[in-house]
Design an enzyme around this catalytic site. Sequence first.
Site, PDB file in Angstrom:
ATOM      1  N   ARG A   1     -54.107  -4.128 -19.082  1.00 56.00           N
ATOM      2  CA  ARG A   1     -54.847  -2.628 -19.386  1.00 56.00           C
ATOM      3  C   ARG A   1     -55.835  -3.071 -18.577  1.00 56.00           C
ATOM      4  O   ARG A   1     -55.989  -4.265 -17.852  1.00 56.00           O
ATOM      5  CB  ARG A   1     -55.367  -3.523 -20.925  1.00 56.00           C
ATOM      6  CG  ARG A   1     -54.396  -3.131 -21.965  1.00 56.00           C
ATOM      7  CD  ARG A   1     -55.155  -3.368 -23.551  1.00 56.00           C
ATOM      8  NE  ARG A   1     -53.692  -2.505 -24.830  1.00 56.00           N
ATOM      9  CZ  ARG A   1     -52.954  -3.565 -24.619  1.00 56.00           C
ATOM     10  NH1 ARG A   1     -52.538  -5.179 -24.203  1.00 56.00           N
ATOM     11  NH2 ARG A   1     -51.933  -3.084 -25.854  1.00 56.00           N
TER      12      ARG A   1
ATOM     13  N   LYS B   1     -55.400  -7.590 -26.619  1.00 55.04           N
ATOM     14  CA  LYS B   1     -56.134  -6.322 -27.475  1.00 55.04           C
ATOM     15  C   LYS B   1     -55.980  -6.206 -28.778  1.00 55.04           C
ATOM     16  O   LYS B   1     -56.403  -6.520 -29.729  1.00 55.04           O
ATOM     17  CB  LYS B   1     -55.509  -4.750 -27.015  1.00 55.04           C
ATOM     18  CG  LYS B   1     -56.158  -4.024 -27.765  1.00 55.04           C
ATOM     19  CD  LYS B   1     -55.552  -2.847 -27.311  1.00 55.04           C
ATOM     20  CE  LYS B   1     -56.456  -1.541 -28.303  1.00 55.04           C
ATOM     21  NZ  LYS B   1     -56.069   0.011 -27.937  1.00 55.04           N
TER      22      LYS B   1
ATOM     23  N   HIS C   1     -55.902   4.327 -17.299  1.00 55.08           N
ATOM     24  CA  HIS C   1     -54.798   3.618 -18.412  1.00 55.08           C
ATOM     25  C   HIS C   1     -53.817   4.341 -18.055  1.00 55.08           C
ATOM     26  O   HIS C   1     -52.273   3.614 -18.800  1.00 55.08           O
ATOM     27  CB  HIS C   1     -55.289   4.644 -19.362  1.00 55.08           C
ATOM     28  CG  HIS C   1     -54.684   3.051 -20.337  1.00 55.08           C
ATOM     29  ND1 HIS C   1     -54.786   1.899 -21.199  1.00 55.08           N
ATOM     30  CD2 HIS C   1     -53.811   4.090 -21.543  1.00 55.08           C
ATOM     31  CE1 HIS C   1     -54.023   1.815 -22.324  1.00 55.08           C
ATOM     32  NE2 HIS C   1     -53.652   2.854 -22.885  1.00 55.08           N
TER      33      HIS C   1
ATOM     34  N   HIS D   1     -46.609  -5.299 -26.658  1.00 60.38           N
ATOM     35  CA  HIS D   1     -46.731  -4.038 -27.938  1.00 60.38           C
ATOM     36  C   HIS D   1     -46.163  -4.656 -28.767  1.00 60.38           C
ATOM     37  O   HIS D   1     -45.203  -5.544 -28.337  1.00 60.38           O
ATOM     38  CB  HIS D   1     -45.992  -3.109 -27.470  1.00 60.38           C
ATOM     39  CG  HIS D   1     -46.875  -2.066 -27.474  1.00 60.38           C
ATOM     40  ND1 HIS D   1     -47.129  -1.575 -25.397  1.00 60.38           N
ATOM     41  CD2 HIS D   1     -47.626  -1.090 -26.861  1.00 60.38           C
ATOM     42  CE1 HIS D   1     -47.415  -1.239 -25.060  1.00 60.38           C
ATOM     43  NE2 HIS D   1     -48.077  -0.403 -26.186  1.00 60.38           N
TER      44      HIS D   1
ATOM     45  N   TYR E   1     -45.553   5.424 -25.161  1.00 59.63           N
ATOM     46  CA  TYR E   1     -45.926   4.945 -23.799  1.00 59.63           C
ATOM     47  C   TYR E   1     -44.467   5.092 -22.558  1.00 59.63           C
ATOM     48  O   TYR E   1     -45.269   5.064 -21.479  1.00 59.63           O
ATOM     49  CB  TYR E   1     -46.194   3.669 -23.127  1.00 59.63           C
ATOM     50  CG  TYR E   1     -47.872   3.444 -23.549  1.00 59.63           C
ATOM     51  CD1 TYR E   1     -48.600   3.064 -22.781  1.00 59.63           C
ATOM     52  CD2 TYR E   1     -48.510   2.598 -25.199  1.00 59.63           C
ATOM     53  CE1 TYR E   1     -49.694   3.517 -23.422  1.00 59.63           C
ATOM     54  CE2 TYR E   1     -49.536   2.234 -25.021  1.00 59.63           C
ATOM     55  CZ  TYR E   1     -50.323   2.745 -24.373  1.00 59.63           C
ATOM     56  OH  TYR E   1     -51.332   1.994 -24.449  1.00 59.63           O
TER      57      TYR E   1
END
Length: 331
Positions: free
Chosen positions: A198, A223, A279, A305, A314
Amino acid sequence: MATIRKRGTKWQVQIRRQGFPTISRSFLKKGDAAEWARHWEAKADRNELPANAKVLDSISLGQLVERYRDEVVVTKRGAEDETVVLNAFLRDPLCKKKLSALSTADFATYRDRRLTSISARTLARQLAPLSNMFNIAKREWGIPLGKNPLSDLRMAVQDNRRDRRLREHELDRLIKVSRKTRNPLVLPFLFALETAMRRGEILAMRWEHVDLSHRFVIILESKNGRSRIIPLTPKAVSLLRVVPQRDNVPFVFPLAANALRLSWDRLTSRAGINDLHFHDLRHEAISRFFELGLTVPEVASISGHRDVRMLMRYAHADASRLANKLEQALA
């Protein structure tokens, strides 16, 4: 706390709780008084007592937002972006309204006005901090709010998730344009393609967490709040080798988030590429990992993830590559 006492021929009950107005009622039977007291004490424990109008009359929505911004947001990893959102919201006339007069209807009016200029998904993201603010104000700050005014707000958010991937020759055009600049800090976009990291993770990356000899970088906090080790492709290693290391500068890419955003906008504009977000490079990288044959657990260990369903959002394999793969399999 409930107090039951006999006054004349009746039993009087008073419910007192700090921050809320006193509630009282009289009954002919003591048993009825005790039952009523238990009912309201349970409501008090759940913070469901009627709000004290005097307290809420003294606080405006704007004051509550400022306190949340200054005391809570500053402790978050995404403080910079959330502060920008809250500062913009503070300029809205709604912030002048007192908490005692604030309702879901006010936010519904605000919603309808904002949806004329932004998408429902964007608005939902902007309102999320405010919803958290009301919960904290009620549970931790002792502000006698009633129900969170945003909890019943209807947000018809459409599924507009992006599936944008690099199109033919777009990467070549980006590289060609990037070579014309003397600033090596335009390299983060190529690094993102190799690692699926990211933007915030790339900007937070420190040299001390990079091991070029063993080809990996450590992300201490992502994140979702978890650390992970990201393997570096040979190309990712070569990109890092040309990034200059400066004394007393611990970051690999010492750029502010806004500076990188502006650099990316200039780069895509010079390359004549529209509707490509930074992104989207993470999306592209993850899809490429799957096309290379990596398994779901392997890709998840790189991307970070924890939810396979989110990961698969994604993953969009290139249709022409899938067609070739099917042709080879059926040959």
